[in-house]
Design a protein around this motif. Sequence first.
Motif, PDB file in Angstrom:
ATOM      1  N   CYS A 152      -3.376  -3.711   6.580  1.00  0.00           N
ATOM      2  CA  CYS A 152      -4.589  -2.889   6.472  1.00  0.00           C
ATOM      3  C   CYS A 152      -4.249  -1.644   5.667  1.00  0.00           C
ATOM      4  N   PRO A 153      -4.776  -1.494   4.445  1.00  0.00           N
ATOM      5  CA  PRO A 153      -4.415  -0.344   3.611  1.00  0.00           C
ATOM      6  C   PRO A 153      -4.640   1.004   4.296  1.00  0.00           C
ATOM      7  N   ARG A 154      -5.724   1.146   5.062  1.00  0.00           N
ATOM      8  CA  ARG A 154      -5.966   2.417   5.749  1.00  0.00           C
ATOM      9  C   ARG A 154      -4.864   2.683   6.773  1.00  0.00           C
ATOM     10  N   ASP A 155      -4.537   1.668   7.579  1.00  0.00           N
ATOM     11  CA  ASP A 155      -3.443   1.826   8.544  1.00  0.00           C
ATOM     12  C   ASP A 155      -2.136   2.134   7.824  1.00  0.00           C
ATOM     13  N   HIS A 169      -1.570   3.640   4.936  1.00  0.00           N
ATOM     14  CA  HIS A 169      -1.497   5.005   4.421  1.00  0.00           C
ATOM     15  C   HIS A 169      -1.355   6.033   5.538  1.00  0.00           C
ATOM     16  N   ILE A 170      -2.037   5.806   6.664  1.00  0.00           N
ATOM     17  CA  ILE A 170      -2.043   6.800   7.732  1.00  0.00           C
ATOM     18  C   ILE A 170      -0.849   6.636   8.676  1.00  0.00           C
ATOM     19  N   ALA A 198       0.818  -1.214   0.000  1.00  0.00           N
ATOM     20  CA  ALA A 198       0.000   0.000   0.000  1.00  0.00           C
ATOM     21  C   ALA A 198       0.850   1.262   0.000  1.00  0.00           C
ATOM     22  N   LEU A 204      -7.003  -6.871   0.884  1.00  0.00           N
ATOM     23  CA  LEU A 204      -7.247  -7.005   2.312  1.00  0.00           C
ATOM     24  C   LEU A 204      -8.123  -8.214   2.616  1.00  0.00           C
TER      25      LEU A 204
END
Length: 314
Positions: free
Chosen positions: A154-157, A159-160, A29, A307
């Motif tokens: 986890c792509p959201r994790d 990126h953030i 990611a 995911l």
Amino acid sequence: MAAIEDTTTQRMSALLTQLAPNEGYTLSALDAVRFMRSDRPLGRTPVLYEPSIVIVCQGRKRGFLGSDVYVYDAQHYLVLSVPLPFSTQTEASASEPMLAVAISLDLTQVADLMLQINHLGPQAVPGIPLGIASTPLSGALADATLRLLEIMTCPRDAHILGPAVVREIYYRVLVGEQGGAMRAALAHQGQFGRVAKALRRIHADYAQSLDVAHLAGEAGMSVPAFHAHFKTVTQTSPIQYIKSTRLHQARLLMIRDGLTAASASSRVGYDSPSQFSREFKRFFGRSPMEEVRDMKASFSLSPAKPLSEFTLAH
């Protein structure tokens, strides 16, 4: 240096097994992070690494540059401050694949970190610049790598939170056992810095006509001095470095993009397909067709794993 716990290594290997389900390279990611996997042993293989950190969690790799050997395994990581063609040997099997994470160096972030490190206190011993180094993996760096791998599921994790952990990994390398040498190299000062600038130019413009005298002039050196300092950093001559860069890039075009040898040779700056084939065979030891057939798995590039396919045990 804090010891690495077996559970940390095991957890990293378990995560990488799922993050890198295919042989070769797998995207993540984050653009800066790729995963590496080999399900079989590989003899001496020519490779070209960008400035990066390579952390092997299972299996073992050896890098060969000139007369020097660099081991990177579960106890040692590899770091490169400049792009270098060298050769590697891989220890792996189907039951125990070689699993690694490769993190490319963001030179802007690295420069910012070095300013902060220097601002907080002068370093006791200035390092001698190194283009490549193998260094014992500290517990702190292993812990940061484990956290990065967990985040990458986890792509959201990713990126953030991922960029901050990547930055921490840069920091751990810059203050590690070979940190002084890496900071000296990445500062791009002195003769090493002039050669590093020439290497960046070659990698940006390898498909164009590159004249060694012009590169030497850009580096502010005479041609003999440029040759001497260039060989100190890369263990090869400027002409051979340019040639190997073009051949490596052509190999990737054939393996990953399906180009023919003729198309790939034109793309990387060769006017004569027959000359390209001769030089390719001399460099890699076999024809373009044979090399692509045998190395397709090792240098393939897979997309990041969806995911929905993660089934991680906690």
